[in-house]
Design an enzyme around this catalytic site. Sequence first.
Site, PDB file in Angstrom:
ATOM      1  N   ASN A  33      37.200   6.613 -38.370  1.00  0.00           N
ATOM      2  CA  ASN A  33      36.680   6.512 -39.744  1.00  0.00           C
ATOM      3  C   ASN A  33      35.240   7.013 -39.865  1.00  0.00           C
ATOM      4  O   ASN A  33      34.658   6.987 -40.966  1.00  0.00           O
ATOM      5  CB  ASN A  33      36.792   5.074 -40.263  1.00  0.00           C
ATOM      6  CG  ASN A  33      35.926   4.094 -39.484  1.00  0.00           C
ATOM      7  OD1 ASN A  33      35.104   4.469 -38.648  1.00  0.00           O
ATOM      8  ND2 ASN A  33      36.120   2.808 -39.765  1.00  0.00           N
ATOM      9  N   TYR A 141      32.377 -11.356 -30.091  1.00  0.00           N
ATOM     10  CA  TYR A 141      32.828 -10.072 -29.556  1.00  0.00           C
ATOM     11  C   TYR A 141      33.732 -10.290 -28.343  1.00  0.00           C
ATOM     12  O   TYR A 141      34.859  -9.789 -28.279  1.00  0.00           O
ATOM     13  CB  TYR A 141      31.625  -9.205 -29.181  1.00  0.00           C
ATOM     14  CG  TYR A 141      31.978  -8.025 -28.322  1.00  0.00           C
ATOM     15  CD1 TYR A 141      32.889  -7.057 -28.771  1.00  0.00           C
ATOM     16  CD2 TYR A 141      31.418  -7.857 -27.058  1.00  0.00           C
ATOM     17  CE1 TYR A 141      33.219  -5.973 -27.969  1.00  0.00           C
ATOM     18  CE2 TYR A 141      31.743  -6.766 -26.261  1.00  0.00           C
ATOM     19  CZ  TYR A 141      32.652  -5.834 -26.721  1.00  0.00           C
ATOM     20  OH  TYR A 141      32.989  -4.764 -25.936  1.00  0.00           O
ATOM     21  N   ILE A 207      12.024  -5.883 -24.895  1.00  0.00           N
ATOM     22  CA  ILE A 207      12.903  -6.553 -23.946  1.00  0.00           C
ATOM     23  C   ILE A 207      13.137  -7.974 -24.442  1.00  0.00           C
ATOM     24  O   ILE A 207      12.181  -8.730 -24.657  1.00  0.00           O
ATOM     25  CB  ILE A 207      12.273  -6.591 -22.542  1.00  0.00           C
ATOM     26  CG1 ILE A 207      12.031  -5.167 -22.028  1.00  0.00           C
ATOM     27  CG2 ILE A 207      13.159  -7.374 -21.571  1.00  0.00           C
ATOM     28  CD1 ILE A 207      11.252  -5.132 -20.728  1.00  0.00           C
ATOM     29  N   ARG A 221      22.534  -6.072 -15.467  1.00  0.00           N
ATOM     30  CA  ARG A 221      23.813  -5.503 -15.892  1.00  0.00           C
ATOM     31  C   ARG A 221      24.278  -4.456 -14.887  1.00  0.00           C
ATOM     32  O   ARG A 221      23.507  -3.886 -14.124  1.00  0.00           O
ATOM     33  CB  ARG A 221      23.683  -4.858 -17.288  1.00  0.00           C
ATOM     34  CG  ARG A 221      23.383  -5.849 -18.416  1.00  0.00           C
ATOM     35  CD  ARG A 221      24.537  -6.783 -18.677  1.00  0.00           C
ATOM     36  NE  ARG A 221      24.287  -7.698 -19.786  1.00  0.00           N
ATOM     37  CZ  ARG A 221      23.816  -8.932 -19.650  1.00  0.00           C
ATOM     38  NH1 ARG A 221      23.523  -9.404 -18.438  1.00  0.00           N
ATOM     39  NH2 ARG A 221      23.637  -9.707 -20.707  1.00  0.00           N
TER      40      ARG A 221
END
Length: 330
Positions: A33, A141, A207, A221
Site C-alpha cells: 500500500n 507488537y 540513546i 541487540r
Amino acid sequence: MKEILVVGGAGYIGSHMCKYLHKNGMTPVVLDNLSYGHRQAVQWGPFYEGEMADTALLKKIFSEHRIEAVMHFAAFCYVGESMQLPLKYYQNNIAATLTLLTEMVEHNILNFIFSSTCATYGEPEQLPLLEDFPQNPINPYGRSKLMMEQILGDLDHAHNLKSVCLRYFNAAGADSEGEIGEDHDPETHLIPLVLQTALGQREKLTIFGSDYPTQDGTCIRDYIHIEDLAQAHHLSLLHLLAGGASKKYNLGNGNGYSILDVIKTAEAVTKKTIPHSYAERRPGDPAALVGSAELIIRELGWKPQFNSLESILQTAWNWHSNHPDGFKDA
C-alpha cells in the site's frame, strides 16, 4: 518461473527479498500500500498497489497469477508505537493478515513464509535465545506476532497450510550492489539513525536508556544483514515448495552489540564522529536480545555471509552516503 506473492514487497526487507527471488529464477509479485514502502524499490516483478485486507484485490491477484507461495512483510513493527497504538497493530498484524490467509486457503495456496520476531520472547531468562524458549512478549507488537504464529499452527492442522515463521533479530545493512537500501519516514531504526547523524542530517543521536544491566548500560541487540535474511527466506521457501513441514526458526548472528558498540563501529566505518546524548528508557524495550540460529543452519543449510557488525555497517553506509535522501535519489 515460479510466481511468489510478496506482501510488503516495496518495503525495506520485502524489496531486498524481491531482488533475491529474481536472482534465483523466481518472479516476485508485489502487493504493497506504499504507506512505508517505496514505488522505486519495486524493480523485479509486477506491482499491485493496495491493502492485504482488500479481498477483491487478493482475488484478482490470485486469478491473474499462478501464485505458489506467499511471503508476508507487511506488518507494523515499531515497539514504541505499538505500546501507544495497540489497536493499529492488532488490526493490521492480525485482522488484515487473517483476510490474506483466508483468501490463500480459498485459492488453495498453502505455502506461507511469515516474518515473526524475537520480540515474541519478551525479557529473556538466558541468552542466546533458542526456538523452544518460553515466549512471553512484553509489547503489543510482539504479542501480535506470537498470536499469528499460534494461528498458523491452527491453519496447518485444519487446512494443511504450511508455514515457516522466521523470528528476526535486527535486520540491518543494505544491498551489496547498492541498488536499494533502508529508507523509513520517520526513521526509528538504530543503524540508519547513526548514519544519518554521521552525514550531518541529525544534530545528534538520542540513546534511550543508559542504565540497563549491560556492560555499558545501553541495550544489546543481534544484527543480521538484509541479504543473509533474504537467503534464509529463500531456503525456507524451497523447503515448503518441496513439501516440507511447518517450522519456526531464529534469524540472528548469535552476537550481541550494545548501542555504544554500534556507534563506535560506525565511527570507524564512516571516519566521522557521531555525537549522542541520553534520554529515558522507552517502555517495551528488553535489555538484551541475542539469538542462536543454529537450528536453521543445521536443518536448511543457511550460510550467513555478513557475520561482522563492520561488514553490515559498511553496506549501509554505502547506501546512505550515495542516497542521502533515500529513494528520492534512486
